[in-house]
Design a protein around this motif. Structure first.
Motif, short mmCIF file in Angstrom:
data_model
loop_
_atom_site.label_atom_id
_atom_site.label_comp_id
_atom_site.label_asym_id
_atom_site.label_seq_id
_atom_site.Cartn_x
_atom_site.Cartn_y
_atom_site.Cartn_z
N ARG A 177 44.99 43.74 38.96
CA ARG A 177 44.83 43.97 37.52
C ARG A 177 43.80 43.01 36.93
O ARG A 177 43.05 43.37 36.01
CB ARG A 177 46.17 43.81 36.79
CG ARG A 177 47.23 44.81 37.21
CD ARG A 177 48.31 44.98 36.15
NE ARG A 177 48.82 43.72 35.62
CZ ARG A 177 49.82 43.03 36.13
NH1 ARG A 177 50.44 43.47 37.22
NH2 ARG A 177 50.24 41.92 35.57
N GLY A 178 43.75 41.78 37.47
CA GLY A 178 42.77 40.82 36.98
C GLY A 178 41.34 41.26 37.26
O GLY A 178 40.46 41.11 36.41
N LEU A 179 41.10 41.81 38.43
CA LEU A 179 39.75 42.30 38.75
C LEU A 179 39.39 43.52 37.90
O LEU A 179 38.25 43.67 37.47
CB LEU A 179 39.65 42.62 40.24
CG LEU A 179 39.69 41.40 41.17
CD1 LEU A 179 39.85 41.84 42.62
CD2 LEU A 179 38.44 40.54 41.00
N ARG A 180 40.37 44.37 37.65
CA ARG A 180 40.09 45.51 36.77
C ARG A 180 39.79 45.03 35.35
O ARG A 180 38.93 45.59 34.67
CB ARG A 180 41.29 46.45 36.77
CG ARG A 180 41.47 47.23 38.07
CD ARG A 180 42.71 48.10 38.01
NE ARG A 180 42.82 48.96 39.20
CZ ARG A 180 43.82 49.80 39.42
NH1 ARG A 180 44.81 49.89 38.54
NH2 ARG A 180 43.84 50.54 40.52
N SER A 181 40.48 44.01 34.90
CA SER A 181 40.21 43.45 33.57
C SER A 181 38.82 42.86 33.50
O SER A 181 38.10 43.04 32.50
CB SER A 181 41.26 42.38 33.24
OG SER A 181 40.97 41.75 32.01
N TYR A 182 38.42 42.15 34.56
CA TYR A 182 37.08 41.57 34.60
C TYR A 182 36.02 42.66 34.59
O TYR A 182 34.99 42.56 33.90
CB TYR A 182 36.95 40.69 35.84
CG TYR A 182 35.70 39.85 35.90
CD1 TYR A 182 35.24 39.16 34.79
CD2 TYR A 182 34.98 39.73 37.09
CE1 TYR A 182 34.09 38.37 34.85
CE2 TYR A 182 33.84 38.95 37.17
CZ TYR A 182 33.41 38.27 36.04
OH TYR A 182 32.27 37.50 36.12
N ALA A 183 36.26 43.74 35.33
CA ALA A 183 35.33 44.87 35.32
C ALA A 183 35.25 45.49 33.93
O ALA A 183 34.18 45.88 33.46
CB ALA A 183 35.75 45.91 36.35
N ARG A 184 36.39 45.57 33.25
CA ARG A 184 36.38 46.11 31.89
C ARG A 184 35.56 45.23 30.97
O ARG A 184 34.86 45.74 30.08
CB ARG A 184 37.81 46.24 31.38
CG ARG A 184 37.88 46.77 29.95
CD ARG A 184 39.31 46.98 29.48
NE ARG A 184 39.34 47.27 28.05
CZ ARG A 184 40.45 47.52 27.35
NH1 ARG A 184 41.63 47.51 27.96
NH2 ARG A 184 40.39 47.77 26.05
N TYR A 185 35.64 43.90 31.14
CA TYR A 185 34.81 43.02 30.32
C TYR A 185 33.34 43.40 30.46
O TYR A 185 32.62 43.55 29.46
CB TYR A 185 35.00 41.55 30.71
CG TYR A 185 33.84 40.69 30.27
CD1 TYR A 185 33.68 40.36 28.93
CD2 TYR A 185 32.88 40.27 31.18
CE1 TYR A 185 32.58 39.61 28.52
CE2 TYR A 185 31.78 39.53 30.77
CZ TYR A 185 31.64 39.20 29.43
OH TYR A 185 30.55 38.49 29.03
#
Length: 303
Positions: free
Chosen positions: A68-76
């Motif tokens: 989920r953290g990597l997906r959040s970073y990609a969303r940024y």
């Protein structure tokens, strides 16, 4: 123009040209590939999140948190690339700040405000939102390499309505300019959960020692401007932030300037920790942070 710069240019152009659902699916897939590959950044993120959640969290649940953290970073990155194409109304509608009335009052009173931020959620959206409200905003940006990438990020953030100062190499020291801007009533947001100078203040953070920049504390002590700490996170339809503060500032009789700066920086670190603990998946810390932290297996030797 080298390959790194070409990648950023392509990102800004392609992400804005394609429909958001198409781009979002591609970025999400890219984040999942990074998770499966388990490279240096993923290993560092996992080590950092383990420090946040503690040793009790089962490995399978930590795996899901890292994903989920990597997906959040990609969303940024997705939302940052799309920011320049948004209207003022869209910028205001897609970001929410709890405590906005505090900044409005500080700007109206001419005191300005210092806001310490972690690398979480979407800090570029936060800056664009402040500018869209018509409030003066000045911040600093580290000099990225290659220089072409730095210049494009510099222009990108200026296009959002922010005044951007280089950390070094400007006509005047950035600190002196920020003092002037605060005294003129500006909002000064500063990313402050990771020290880039090796001269930062040692603080306790999630049970370990790390360094954080003293700039936010020193600016508040120098100018008397209120000092806030922001927590940032994502919700399904918007990026969000909340302000804590103003933090209590040590009085001169409580010690010399460096001691008061250390005390205030520790208060910033404690507030960061509380916000990150509420939304650990949205903390984009893919670098080695703690002084006692060994290099994770698979980590590279870059930033």
């Amino acid at each position: 123009m080298n390959l790194t710069e070409l990648g950023y240019v392509a990102g800004w152009r392609v992400v804005r040209a394609l429909p958001r659902p198409v781009v979002a699916a591609a970025f999400r897939a890219g984040a999942d590939r990074a998770f499966r590959k388990g490279g240096g950044g993923t290993a560092r993120l996992r080590a950092n999140l383990r420090r946040v959640v503690g040793p009790e969290l089962p490995e399978a649940e930590l795996d899901e948190l890292v994903r989920r953290g990597l997906r959040s970073y990609a969303r940024y990155w997705l939302e940052a690339f799309r920011l320049p194409s948004l209207s003022r109304e869209q910028i205001l509608a897609t970001f929410q700040l709890d405590g906005a009335e505090k900044l409005a009052a500080d700007v109206a009173a001419g005191t300005g405000a210092v806001v310490a931020l972690p690398h979480a959620g979407n800090w570029d959206a936060a800056g664009a939102w402040v500018a869209a409200n018509g409030w003066p905003i000045t911040t600093v940006m580290e000099r990225l390499k290659p220089e072409g990438v730095y210049e494009r990020f510099f222009a990108f953030r200026r296009s959002l309505g922010m005044e951007i100062l280089p950390t070094h190499g400007g006509e005047r020291p950035a600190f002196d300019v920020l003092v002037d801007r605060l005294r003129a009533g500006a909002v000064v947001p500063l990313l402050a959960d990771r020290d880039l100078s090796a001269r930062g203040v040692e603080v306790d953070f999630f049970g370990g020692r790390t360094r954080m920049p003293a700039g936010p504390a020193l600016l508040a002590l120098r100018t008397g401007a209120p000092l806030y700490v922001a927590s940032l996170w994502f919700e399904p339809e918007r990026a969000c932030a909340a302000l804590e503060g103003p933090l209590p500032v040590p009085a001169p009789e409580e010690g010399p300037l460096d001691q008061r700066a250390r005390t205030l920086t520790q208060r910033i670190a404690d507030s960061f920790a509380a916000g990150i603990a509420r939304h650990p998946e949205d903390w984009h810390m893919l670098q080695r942070l703690w002084l006692d932290q060994p290099r994770p297996v698979g980590a590279d030797r870059g930033r």
